[in-house]
Design a protein around this motif. Structure first.
Motif, PDB file in Angstrom:
ATOM      1  N   ALA A   1       5.907  23.122 -31.136  1.00  0.00           N
ATOM      2  CA  ALA A   1       5.201  24.013 -32.100  1.00  0.00           C
ATOM      3  C   ALA A   1       6.244  24.465 -33.240  1.00  0.00           C
ATOM      4  N   LEU A   2       7.275  24.944 -32.821  1.00  0.00           N
ATOM      5  CA  LEU A   2       8.226  25.726 -33.860  1.00  0.00           C
ATOM      6  C   LEU A   2       8.914  24.554 -34.615  1.00  0.00           C
ATOM      7  N   ASN A   3       9.300  23.444 -34.317  1.00  0.00           N
ATOM      8  CA  ASN A   3       9.890  22.306 -35.079  1.00  0.00           C
ATOM      9  C   ASN A   3       8.565  21.750 -36.273  1.00  0.00           C
ATOM     10  N   ALA A   4       7.397  21.952 -35.675  1.00  0.00           N
ATOM     11  CA  ALA A   4       6.644  21.427 -36.456  1.00  0.00           C
ATOM     12  C   ALA A   4       6.576  22.345 -37.835  1.00  0.00           C
ATOM     13  N   LEU A   5       6.765  23.591 -37.687  1.00  0.00           N
ATOM     14  CA  LEU A   5       6.568  24.403 -38.829  1.00  0.00           C
ATOM     15  C   LEU A   5       8.012  24.294 -39.902  1.00  0.00           C
ATOM     16  N   THR A   6       9.108  23.559 -39.542  1.00  0.00           N
ATOM     17  CA  THR A   6      10.024  23.308 -40.249  1.00  0.00           C
ATOM     18  C   THR A   6       9.517  22.317 -41.239  1.00  0.00           C
ATOM     19  N   ASP A   7       8.729  21.307 -41.201  1.00  0.00           N
ATOM     20  CA  ASP A   7       8.298  20.354 -42.064  1.00  0.00           C
ATOM     21  C   ASP A   7       7.374  21.221 -43.016  1.00  0.00           C
ATOM     22  N   GLU A   8       6.542  22.240 -42.452  1.00  0.00           N
ATOM     23  CA  GLU A   8       5.661  22.979 -43.226  1.00  0.00           C
ATOM     24  C   GLU A   8       6.244  23.643 -44.461  1.00  0.00           C
ATOM     25  N   HIS A   9       7.445  24.295 -43.952  1.00  0.00           N
ATOM     26  CA  HIS A   9       8.157  25.191 -44.659  1.00  0.00           C
ATOM     27  C   HIS A   9       9.561  24.713 -44.905  1.00  0.00           C
ATOM     28  N   PRO A  10       9.815  23.755 -45.664  1.00  0.00           N
ATOM     29  CA  PRO A  10      11.150  23.295 -45.639  1.00  0.00           C
ATOM     30  C   PRO A  10      11.972  24.131 -46.642  1.00  0.00           C
ATOM     31  N   GLY A  11      13.138  24.408 -45.964  1.00  0.00           N
ATOM     32  CA  GLY A  11      14.300  25.333 -46.519  1.00  0.00           C
ATOM     33  C   GLY A  11      14.115  26.761 -46.124  1.00  0.00           C
ATOM     34  N   ARG A  12      12.897  27.182 -45.600  1.00  0.00           N
ATOM     35  CA  ARG A  12      12.649  28.492 -45.450  1.00  0.00           C
ATOM     36  C   ARG A  12      12.776  28.843 -43.726  1.00  0.00           C
ATOM     37  N   LEU A  13      12.977  27.695 -43.119  1.00  0.00           N
ATOM     38  CA  LEU A  13      12.880  27.978 -41.525  1.00  0.00           C
ATOM     39  C   LEU A  13      14.013  27.325 -41.044  1.00  0.00           C
ATOM     40  N   HIS A  14      14.786  27.850 -40.249  1.00  0.00           N
ATOM     41  CA  HIS A  14      15.765  27.230 -39.601  1.00  0.00           C
ATOM     42  C   HIS A  14      15.867  27.534 -37.940  1.00  0.00           C
ATOM     43  N   VAL A  15      15.799  26.546 -37.347  1.00  0.00           N
ATOM     44  CA  VAL A  15      15.840  26.565 -35.717  1.00  0.00           C
ATOM     45  C   VAL A  15      16.996  26.466 -35.253  1.00  0.00           C
ATOM     46  N   VAL A  16      17.475  27.364 -34.456  1.00  0.00           N
ATOM     47  CA  VAL A  16      18.840  27.768 -34.134  1.00  0.00           C
ATOM     48  C   VAL A  16      19.068  27.712 -32.525  1.00  0.00           C
ATOM     49  N   PRO A  17      19.803  27.295 -31.770  1.00  0.00           N
ATOM     50  CA  PRO A  17      19.788  27.481 -30.213  1.00  0.00           C
ATOM     51  C   PRO A  17      20.479  28.810 -29.961  1.00  0.00           C
ATOM     52  N   LEU A  18      19.765  29.632 -29.056  1.00  0.00           N
ATOM     53  CA  LEU A  18      20.612  30.891 -28.469  1.00  0.00           C
ATOM     54  C   LEU A  18      19.829  31.026 -27.476  1.00  0.00           C
ATOM     55  N   ASP A  19      20.674  31.579 -26.386  1.00  0.00           N
ATOM     56  CA  ASP A  19      20.478  32.194 -25.031  1.00  0.00           C
ATOM     57  C   ASP A  19      21.015  33.665 -25.094  1.00  0.00           C
ATOM     58  N   VAL A  20      19.963  34.464 -25.311  1.00  0.00           N
ATOM     59  CA  VAL A  20      20.415  35.947 -25.445  1.00  0.00           C
ATOM     60  C   VAL A  20      21.188  36.531 -24.190  1.00  0.00           C
ATOM     61  N   GLY A  21      21.048  35.712 -23.030  1.00  0.00           N
ATOM     62  CA  GLY A  21      21.820  36.561 -21.823  1.00  0.00           C
ATOM     63  C   GLY A  21      23.220  35.522 -21.905  1.00  0.00           C
ATOM     64  N   ASP A  22      23.664  34.716 -22.656  1.00  0.00           N
ATOM     65  CA  ASP A  22      25.060  34.055 -22.704  1.00  0.00           C
ATOM     66  C   ASP A  22      25.849  34.527 -23.749  1.00  0.00           C
ATOM     67  N   PRO A  23      26.784  35.298 -23.584  1.00  0.00           N
ATOM     68  CA  PRO A  23      27.756  35.680 -24.816  1.00  0.00           C
ATOM     69  C   PRO A  23      28.484  34.515 -25.257  1.00  0.00           C
ATOM     70  N   ARG A  24      28.525  33.285 -24.872  1.00  0.00           N
ATOM     71  CA  ARG A  24      29.055  32.250 -25.694  1.00  0.00           C
ATOM     72  C   ARG A  24      28.059  31.947 -26.826  1.00  0.00           C
ATOM     73  N   SER A  25      26.696  31.865 -26.320  1.00  0.00           N
ATOM     74  CA  SER A  25      25.698  31.428 -27.086  1.00  0.00           C
ATOM     75  C   SER A  25      25.499  32.256 -28.444  1.00  0.00           C
ATOM     76  N   ILE A  26      25.676  33.776 -27.898  1.00  0.00           N
ATOM     77  CA  ILE A  26      25.672  34.561 -29.108  1.00  0.00           C
ATOM     78  C   ILE A  26      26.632  34.257 -30.270  1.00  0.00           C
ATOM     79  N   ASP A  27      27.965  34.118 -29.629  1.00  0.00           N
ATOM     80  CA  ASP A  27      29.315  33.936 -30.427  1.00  0.00           C
ATOM     81  C   ASP A  27      28.875  32.662 -31.363  1.00  0.00           C
ATOM     82  N   ALA A  28      28.227  31.929 -30.814  1.00  0.00           N
ATOM     83  CA  ALA A  28      27.968  30.395 -31.577  1.00  0.00           C
ATOM     84  C   ALA A  28      26.999  30.819 -32.520  1.00  0.00           C
TER      85      ALA A  28
END
Length: 233
Positions: A43-70
């Motif tokens: 559902a989230l990725n479908a929104l990127t097509d509807e709102h080009p340039g205004r939505l970026h989907v980025v990986p994040l695991d808030v429980g993983d400090p390395r993911s936060i650093d990335a």
């Protein structure tokens, strides 16, 4: 707040997180939506097509400090700052019973629901614009003042800890007039809230965004419900 806000929402692949993304995009904001597995967020990725340039989907695991650093490393590639940070990612272990609550449930819940929002906000603090808003999605279950029964202990404890996180972040960011709020969305029809809940996701998000939009520096560090009323700690 600027006419077009630069926003970041954690746990954005479903439920309230996805609701925030949809609402912010509908009003014309630019959104960075994070989740642990973007490839599965249909559902989230479908929104990127509807709102080009205004939505970026980025990986994040808030429980993983390395993911936060990335995330911090990638952020300048998609935005020049943030006006709104919604710490929504959370975990609830259902069916816990006194006498059989596993220690691991506390580890998971505290890491995701309390430590995660603190570390994410701390890491993103240099990118928060003066006067930005940080909304930590809390729960009445994290209020000792409203405690009326033994239920979901690891979730309740972690949300109570998250409320302290909100109070601490409010002190840390006050000099830049960043307003940090703990928000109780009420009982919402999500995977976590269940189908019998009182409010739809759209109703909850509209109400919460009104609270966020109308918050002033005097509200910094407060615990509020979806109507803007104070929740007992």
């Amino acid at each position: 707040m600027p006419a077009q806000r630069r926003c970041l929402v954690t746990g954005a692949n479903r439920g309230l997180g996805l609701g925030f993304v949809r609402h912010l995009l509908a009003r014309g904001d630019a959104v960075i939506a994070t989740c642990r597995h973007p490839g599965r967020a249909t559902a989230l990725n479908a929104l990127t097509d509807e709102h080009p340039g205004r939505l970026h989907v980025v990986p994040l695991d808030v429980g993983d400090p390395r993911s936060i650093d990335a995330l911090v490393h990638e952020l300048p590639l998609v935005t020049d700052g943030l006006d709104l940070l919604v710490n929504n990612a959370g975990i609830l272990h259902a069916g816990e019973r006194f006498g059989t609550v596993p220690a691991g449930h506390f580890d998971d819940s505290l890491r995701t629901n309390a430590t995660g929002p603190f570390l994410v906000t701390q890491a993103l603090a240099p990118h928060l614009a003066p006067g930005a808003r940080v909304a930590n999605i809390s729960s009445s279950l994290g209020s000792t003042g409203e405690l009326d029964a033994f239920r979901t202990p690891t979730y309740a404890v972690s949300k109570a800890a998250q409320n302290m996180v909100t109070a601490l972040l409010a002190k840390a960011l006050a000099a830049r007039e960043v307003v940090v709020l703990a928000l109780n969305p009420g009982w919402v029809r999500t995977d976590m809230g269940g189908g019998s809940a009182e409010h739809s996701i759209d109703e909850a998000i509209e109400a919460l965004m009104h609270v966020i939009d109308t918050a002033t520096p005097a509200d910094n560090g407060r615990f509020l419900d979806w109507r803007g009323n104070a929740v007992p700690w």
